[in-house]
Design a protein around this motif. Structure first.
Motif, PDB file in Angstrom:
ATOM      1  N   VAL A 163       9.161 108.702  64.509  1.00 38.62           N
ATOM      2  CA  VAL A 163       9.140 108.330  65.923  1.00 38.62           C
ATOM      3  C   VAL A 163       9.698 109.494  66.729  1.00 38.62           C
ATOM      4  O   VAL A 163      10.755 110.048  66.396  1.00 38.62           O
ATOM      5  N   ASN A 164       8.981 109.871  67.770  1.00 41.36           N
ATOM      6  CA  ASN A 164       9.449 110.921  68.669  1.00 41.36           C
ATOM      7  C   ASN A 164      10.181 110.259  69.838  1.00 41.36           C
ATOM      8  O   ASN A 164       9.561 109.572  70.651  1.00 41.36           O
ATOM      9  N   VAL A 165      11.476 110.464  69.893  1.00 42.35           N
ATOM     10  CA  VAL A 165      12.312 109.886  70.944  1.00 42.35           C
ATOM     11  C   VAL A 165      12.913 111.019  71.767  1.00 42.35           C
ATOM     12  O   VAL A 165      13.683 111.830  71.244  1.00 42.35           O
ATOM     13  N   ASN A 166      12.492 111.106  73.028  1.00 38.53           N
ATOM     14  CA  ASN A 166      12.993 112.153  73.925  1.00 38.53           C
ATOM     15  C   ASN A 166      12.820 113.551  73.339  1.00 38.53           C
ATOM     16  O   ASN A 166      13.718 114.404  73.415  1.00 38.53           O
ATOM     17  N   GLY A 167      11.655 113.772  72.702  1.00 39.73           N
ATOM     18  CA  GLY A 167      11.352 115.093  72.171  1.00 39.73           C
ATOM     19  C   GLY A 167      11.918 115.373  70.795  1.00 39.73           C
ATOM     20  O   GLY A 167      11.690 116.453  70.236  1.00 39.73           O
ATOM     21  N   SER A 168      12.632 114.431  70.228  1.00 41.16           N
ATOM     22  CA  SER A 168      13.228 114.617  68.904  1.00 41.16           C
ATOM     23  C   SER A 168      12.574 113.663  67.914  1.00 41.16           C
ATOM     24  O   SER A 168      12.596 112.444  68.124  1.00 41.16           O
ATOM     25  N   GLU A 169      11.995 114.215  66.838  1.00 43.99           N
ATOM     26  CA  GLU A 169      11.329 113.376  65.838  1.00 43.99           C
ATOM     27  C   GLU A 169      12.326 112.917  64.781  1.00 43.99           C
ATOM     28  O   GLU A 169      13.085 113.713  64.238  1.00 43.99           O
ATOM     29  N   MET A 170      12.300 111.637  64.513  1.00 45.87           N
ATOM     30  CA  MET A 170      13.217 111.068  63.520  1.00 45.87           C
ATOM     31  C   MET A 170      12.517 109.960  62.753  1.00 45.87           C
ATOM     32  O   MET A 170      11.424 109.522  63.134  1.00 45.87           O
ATOM     33  N   SER A 171      13.126 109.516  61.670  1.00 45.91           N
ATOM     34  CA  SER A 171      12.534 108.435  60.892  1.00 45.91           C
ATOM     35  C   SER A 171      12.538 107.144  61.711  1.00 45.91           C
ATOM     36  O   SER A 171      13.381 106.955  62.603  1.00 45.91           O
ATOM     37  N   ALA A 172      11.615 106.276  61.394  1.00 38.78           N
ATOM     38  CA  ALA A 172      11.544 104.994  62.109  1.00 38.78           C
ATOM     39  C   ALA A 172      12.828 104.200  61.932  1.00 38.78           C
ATOM     40  O   ALA A 172      13.294 103.545  62.871  1.00 38.78           O
ATOM     41  N   TYR A 173      13.404 104.251  60.745  1.00 38.47           N
ATOM     42  CA  TYR A 173      14.651 103.518  60.503  1.00 38.47           C
ATOM     43  C   TYR A 173      15.778 104.044  61.389  1.00 38.47           C
ATOM     44  O   TYR A 173      16.562 103.257  61.948  1.00 38.47           O
ATOM     45  N   ASP A 174      15.837 105.371  61.564  1.00 39.72           N
ATOM     46  CA  ASP A 174      16.869 105.946  62.433  1.00 39.72           C
ATOM     47  C   ASP A 174      16.587 105.650  63.899  1.00 39.72           C
ATOM     48  O   ASP A 174      17.509 105.458  64.694  1.00 39.72           O
ATOM     49  N   GLN A 192       4.491  97.791  67.596  1.00 39.65           N
ATOM     50  CA  GLN A 192       5.761  97.056  67.494  1.00 39.65           C
ATOM     51  C   GLN A 192       6.947  98.019  67.415  1.00 39.65           C
ATOM     52  O   GLN A 192       7.982  97.804  68.064  1.00 39.65           O
ATOM     53  N   VAL A 193       6.806  99.082  66.631  1.00 42.70           N
ATOM     54  CA  VAL A 193       7.876 100.083  66.535  1.00 42.70           C
ATOM     55  C   VAL A 193       8.060 100.797  67.869  1.00 42.70           C
ATOM     56  O   VAL A 193       9.199 101.013  68.321  1.00 42.70           O
ATOM     57  N   ALA A 194       6.950 101.157  68.511  1.00 47.09           N
ATOM     58  CA  ALA A 194       7.025 101.856  69.798  1.00 47.09           C
ATOM     59  C   ALA A 194       7.745 101.013  70.844  1.00 47.09           C
ATOM     60  O   ALA A 194       8.620 101.513  71.576  1.00 47.09           O
ATOM     61  N   MET A 195       7.391  99.743  70.920  1.00 49.36           N
ATOM     62  CA  MET A 195       8.047  98.868  71.899  1.00 49.36           C
ATOM     63  C   MET A 195       9.528  98.723  71.600  1.00 49.36           C
ATOM     64  O   MET A 195      10.364  98.706  72.515  1.00 49.36           O
ATOM     65  N   CYS A 254      11.420 100.905  70.288  1.00 52.66           N
ATOM     66  CA  CYS A 254      12.111 102.169  70.601  1.00 52.66           C
ATOM     67  C   CYS A 254      11.911 102.605  72.050  1.00 52.66           C
ATOM     68  O   CYS A 254      12.385 103.683  72.438  1.00 52.66           O
ATOM     69  N   SER A 255      11.193 101.803  72.829  1.00 58.32           N
ATOM     70  CA  SER A 255      10.904 102.116  74.243  1.00 58.32           C
ATOM     71  C   SER A 255      10.204 103.461  74.395  1.00 58.32           C
ATOM     72  O   SER A 255      10.535 104.278  75.263  1.00 58.32           O
ATOM     73  N   VAL A 256       9.217 103.708  73.526  1.00 53.82           N
ATOM     74  CA  VAL A 256       8.392 104.909  73.641  1.00 53.82           C
ATOM     75  C   VAL A 256       6.928 104.468  73.650  1.00 53.82           C
ATOM     76  O   VAL A 256       6.607 103.318  73.324  1.00 53.82           O
ATOM     77  N   SER A 257       6.039 105.370  74.010  1.00 56.81           N
ATOM     78  CA  SER A 257       4.612 105.046  73.962  1.00 56.81           C
ATOM     79  C   SER A 257       4.135 105.109  72.513  1.00 56.81           C
ATOM     80  O   SER A 257       4.743 105.785  71.667  1.00 56.81           O
TER      81      SER A 257
END
Length: 350
Positions: A217-228, A183-186, A188-191
């Motif tokens: 969550v890793n978004v475009n190579g940058s790891e951040m908190s799920a809330y962010d 659910q979080v991945a979807m 954030c549009s990540v796998s």
């Protein structure tokens, strides 16, 4: 050089192929979850690509004709790791010398059945299976309880197998964990492999608490908190939680059948992590014995916690900060488990 490497590879394959088979029992083996599960186990997705397997398929007598069909299909798959398939309705045969036990079969809730009636039926089943594990399985057996109510069934099985360490018993909340990660991945549009360290606290029921306060969550190579990464606190504290809690019911409403494919995948994930360990810096969710936990959860429960696994041994992830929002939800699901436990133990003593 190529010839030498090829020869070395063949020697390694020859040695590994002589490995002793491990014995794995699956209960409810004629059911739909097992039908989605057995192929993955038999082809090496769970216990290793070089680990021979003997499958013990246990079910109730009326299901034996169906089980024969399952055995034929497994034989027809011509899987090199599958050394034998033994269908049975006898617990002394099914649990004999097993290294791993996956307890899928349980009494489902039927129309008009009270919760106490459901618990009573399952107490009888898991008391019998726990006693059979105690008498016939290896003392090193790793036991995964899937059949619902999974946490309390797991507790009854462990109490009925006093010679097997309680730490060897766990129940499946990996399906809920996978649902939360997805659910979080979807969102954030990540796998899904870009989401780690979600937590399922408590019971495998609608009171469970899917928690992403410590998730990354890793978004475009940058790891951040799920809330962010999600940027929507209202969703994370509202629809996200209810979606994960009610997902099983939603699948049943849509399919008219319970979650079989996703449950089988979660079982594979759970048992593979027990066998090979969790990734460095990551934790997963498992229903485990609550003794010694640092989160104020009553100790004589099987409760889902974040764990890390090494050498087939889980270790609870301690010291995570718990805010008031999380505390209330963790306590609510614990209260449900205490009520289930007390009812089940009363029935167990009768």
């Amino acid at each position: 050089m190529l010839t030498l490497l090829t020869s070395m590879y063949l020697v390694v394959r020859a040695v590994s192929s002589r490995a002793e088979p491990i014995r794995v029992v699956v209960t409810g083996a004629a059911g739909q979850i097992a039908y989605s599960l057995l192929y993955s186990i038999a082809k090496g997705d769970v216990f290793g690509k070089d680990q021979p397997i003997i499958l013990m398929l246990l079910d109730i007598p009326p299901m034996l004709p169906v089980l024969e069909g399952v055995v034929m299909e497994l034989q027809d798959c011509a899987l090199p790791l599958l050394r034998d398939v033994i269908p049975t309705d006898k617990v002394d045969v099914g649990f004999k010398d097993v290294d791993a036990a996956i307890l899928v079969g349980s009494m489902p809730r039927k129309e008009g059945m009270e919760r106490k009636d459901l618990l009573k039926a399952n107490v009888a089943i898991f008391k019998t299976q726990g006693a059979a594990l105690d008498q016939h399985a290896k003392k090193t057996v790793r036991v995964l309880v899937v059949g619902n109510p999974a946490n309390t069934n797991c507790l009854i099985a462990s109490k009925s197998a006093p010679s097997i360490p309680k730490e060897n018993f766990s129940c499946l909340t990996r399906l809920d964990h996978n649902r939360a990660s997805s659910q979080v991945a979807m969102r954030c549009s990540v796998s899904s492999d870009n989401v780690k360290n979600v937590i399922i606290w408590g019971n495998h029921s609608s009171t469970q608490y899917p928690d992403v306060h410590h998730a990354k969550v890793n978004v475009n190579g940058s790891e951040m908190s799920a809330y962010d990464a999600v940027k929507n606190e209202a969703w994370l504290r509202g629809d996200f939680i209810s979606t994960v809690q009610q997902r099983g019911a939603a699948v049943i409403k849509a399919r008219k059948l319970s979650s079989a494919m996703s449950a089988a995948k979660a079982i594979c994930d759970h048992m593979r992590d027990i066998w090979f360990g969790t990734k460095e810096g990551e934790f997963i969710s498992m229903g485990v014995y609550a003794k010694g936990n640092s989160y104020g959860i009553p100790e004589d429960l099987i409760y889902s916690f974040p764990v890390q696994i090494k050498n087939k041994t889980w270790k609870m992830v301690d010291g995570l900060s718990i805010n008031d929002f999380s505390r209330a939800k963790m306590d609510a699901t614990a209260a449900e488990l205490v009520e289930e436990r007390d009812t089940a133990l009363e029935l167990l003593s009768q």
